[in-house]
Design an enzyme around this catalytic site. Structure first.
Site, PDB file in Angstrom:
ATOM      1  N   ASN A   1     -14.322 -21.397  22.700  1.00 36.91           N
ATOM      2  CA  ASN A   1     -14.475 -21.724  21.370  1.00 36.91           C
ATOM      3  C   ASN A   1     -15.466 -20.694  20.795  1.00 36.91           C
ATOM      4  O   ASN A   1     -16.326 -20.924  19.864  1.00 36.91           O
ATOM      5  CB  ASN A   1     -14.920 -23.151  21.411  1.00 36.91           C
ATOM      6  CG  ASN A   1     -15.041 -23.592  19.972  1.00 36.91           C
ATOM      7  OD1 ASN A   1     -14.213 -23.171  18.927  1.00 36.91           O
ATOM      8  ND2 ASN A   1     -16.109 -24.509  19.551  1.00 36.91           N
ATOM      9  N   ASN A   2     -15.116 -19.387  20.826  1.00 32.67           N
ATOM     10  CA  ASN A   2     -15.897 -18.252  20.430  1.00 32.67           C
ATOM     11  C   ASN A   2     -15.067 -17.149  20.299  1.00 32.67           C
ATOM     12  O   ASN A   2     -14.012 -16.996  21.137  1.00 32.67           O
ATOM     13  CB  ASN A   2     -17.185 -18.160  21.297  1.00 32.67           C
ATOM     14  CG  ASN A   2     -18.494 -17.760  20.477  1.00 32.67           C
ATOM     15  OD1 ASN A   2     -18.236 -16.994  19.417  1.00 32.67           O
ATOM     16  ND2 ASN A   2     -19.436 -17.349  21.124  1.00 32.67           N
TER      17      ASN A   2
ATOM     18  N   HIS B   1     -10.310 -14.202  19.536  1.00 31.34           N
ATOM     19  CA  HIS B   1     -10.855 -15.531  19.593  1.00 31.34           C
ATOM     20  C   HIS B   1     -10.414 -16.257  20.656  1.00 31.34           C
ATOM     21  O   HIS B   1      -9.113 -16.302  21.024  1.00 31.34           O
ATOM     22  CB  HIS B   1     -10.434 -16.214  18.294  1.00 31.34           C
ATOM     23  CG  HIS B   1     -11.191 -17.496  18.133  1.00 31.34           C
ATOM     24  ND1 HIS B   1     -12.402 -17.582  17.779  1.00 31.34           N
ATOM     25  CD2 HIS B   1     -10.707 -18.713  18.657  1.00 31.34           C
ATOM     26  CE1 HIS B   1     -12.760 -18.792  17.988  1.00 31.34           C
ATOM     27  NE2 HIS B   1     -11.754 -19.737  18.403  1.00 31.34           N
ATOM     28  N   CYS B   2     -11.330 -16.436  21.726  1.00 33.91           N
ATOM     29  CA  CYS B   2     -10.809 -17.237  22.872  1.00 33.91           C
ATOM     30  C   CYS B   2     -11.036 -18.951  22.625  1.00 33.91           C
ATOM     31  O   CYS B   2     -12.303 -19.371  22.518  1.00 33.91           O
ATOM     32  CB  CYS B   2     -11.697 -16.853  23.968  1.00 33.91           C
ATOM     33  SG  CYS B   2     -11.410 -17.854  25.519  1.00 33.91           S
ATOM     34  N   VAL B   3      -9.960 -19.511  22.747  1.00 34.35           N
ATOM     35  CA  VAL B   3     -10.147 -20.907  22.623  1.00 34.35           C
ATOM     36  C   VAL B   3     -10.876 -21.736  23.738  1.00 34.35           C
ATOM     37  O   VAL B   3     -11.505 -22.677  23.639  1.00 34.35           O
ATOM     38  CB  VAL B   3      -8.846 -21.636  22.407  1.00 34.35           C
ATOM     39  CG1 VAL B   3      -8.314 -21.268  21.125  1.00 34.35           C
ATOM     40  CG2 VAL B   3      -7.667 -21.380  23.417  1.00 34.35           C
TER      41      VAL B   3
END
Ligand SMILES: *[C@@H]1O[C@H](CO)[C@@H](O)[C@H](O)[C@H]1NC(C)=O
Ligand SMILES: [Zn+2]
Ligand SMILES: [Zn+2]
Length: 348
Positions: free
Chosen positions: A185-186, A180-182
């Site tokens: 945001n996905n 999950h890549c902040v």
């Protein structure tokens, strides 16, 4: 702003970036997260309860719930760099006869990067849904090592396809889950790993290109100032040539913002280049970041809700051996860039 306050702001921003990136990029234990936790434990007795609650709440909101904070931060940093480049560096470069073509490359790269960034944010990473599950289950066979048949997700109430994982932040299971890549945001999964890779490369190119242009500009500024041939009289009355330290000091005092920007860009470039290389390697050997961590025997709380965060557990009997499923580098890349679409039908 004067020199000192600029410098303090710069150092704080860079340090904050390092800490955030190291703590949360791979969700794994890093020296920084250790430092972060230790500092937290040390200062805890001296900070009021409400402040602790507030910081916990903030961290939770920032990293364990979907939010756009990092997207805004990303845009803000980018705007700052481009404003600085446009209003200061651009003019200097024009004076030094840098061609308009090479000066427009950063803007072209910005457009390309924004396109991939947008796709990373907007594209569905491959959410496992009731409608698509039959197709999704058939994409990959279970390896019975990291992924076992018949396991279902307690939250989604669906059978977990091989290579999928439940994302706690987005609260959904994602096919070929990477991480999950902040920053976008996905989740990064089956359907958007390609955009993520292209995005990483375009950010690297952007930072690298602006850094080279800026470095070139500063170099010419030094040549022009004649500082390299200058000399000064020391306390004994001797003529001394102005050394590199003089040049650096001169640059810091004459172009403080440009020098700070250059430092920031060089830092971002090396950080992201390392990250992009790691993800290219994973793509080439047909692994996801999730599988990479798992097969190294590290399991974070995210993957194993029952594992305590401080424990390293190994779900893999033999984690000294690395397993690859690749059928050749090109086939692996093909799978990333043309992922199997389980079902044509749109969900909902
Ligand atoms: C990648 O690995 C999976 C197993 O994890 C395998 O089913 C798939 O065929 C592999 N893809 C390629 C292109 O080798
Ligand atoms: Zn789930
Ligand atoms: Zn997610």
């Amino acid at each position: 702003m004067d020199f000192l306050s600029l410098f303090v702001v710069y150092v704080v921003v860079v340090l904050a970036c390092i800490v955030l990136v190291c703590k949360y990029s791979g969700q794994q234990k890093t020296p920084f997260s250790f430092l972060f936790n230790s500092v937290g434990k040390v200062v805890a007795p001296f900070t009021p309860k409400c402040l602790q609650k507030l910081s916990q709440w903030t961290l939770h909101r920032l990293f364990h719930q979907r939010n756009n904070t990092f997207i805004y931060l990303h845009i803000l940093l980018e705007a700052a760099v481009y404003a600085e480049f446009t209003y200061e560096v651009f003019g200097f470069c024009r004076e030094m006869d840098t061609t308009l073509t090479s000066l427009s490359v950063p803007y072209v790269l910005l457009a390309i990067k924004t396109f991939f960034f947008y796709l990373c944010i907007k594209r569905d990473p491959g959410t496992v849904t009731k409608k698509k599950i039959t197709g999704q289950l058939s994409v990959y066979p279970y390896d019975r090592r990291l992924f076992h048949p018949g396991v279902s997700c307690e939250t989604c109430q669906l059978i977990k396809p091989a290579r999928s994982k439940h994302c706690r932040v987005c609260n959904r299971c994602v096919q070929r889950f990477d991480h999950h890549c902040v920053w976008v945001n996905n989740c990064i999964g089956a359907q958007n790993t390609r955009y993520f890779l292209l995005y990483l490369f375009s950010v690297c190119a952007m930072a690298g290109d602006i850094a080279v242009l800026t470095g070139d500009m500063l170099f010419h500024a030094v040549l022009r100032s004649g500082l390299l041939r200058a000399s000064y009289v020391d306390e004994y009355g001797q003529q001394q040539p102005a050394g590199p330290l003089f040049v650096v000091q001169h640059l810091f005092l004459t172009f403080p913002r440009i020098v700070f920007m250059l430092g920031f860009l060089v830092f971002v470039f090396f950080l992201l280049a390392g990250y992009a290389l790691f993800h290219s390697y994973l793509a080439l050997v047909n692994q996801t970041a999730n599988e990479w961590y798992k097969s190294r025997g590290y399991v974070c709380q995210h993957c194993h809700p029952t594992a305590t965060s401080d424990r390293l557990c190994s779900p893999v009997p033999d984690h000294s051996k690395r397993y690859y499923y690749g059928r050749g580098l090109l086939r692996n890349l093909e799978e990333i860039f043309f992922p199997t679409q389980p079902v044509r039908k749109k969900d909902n």
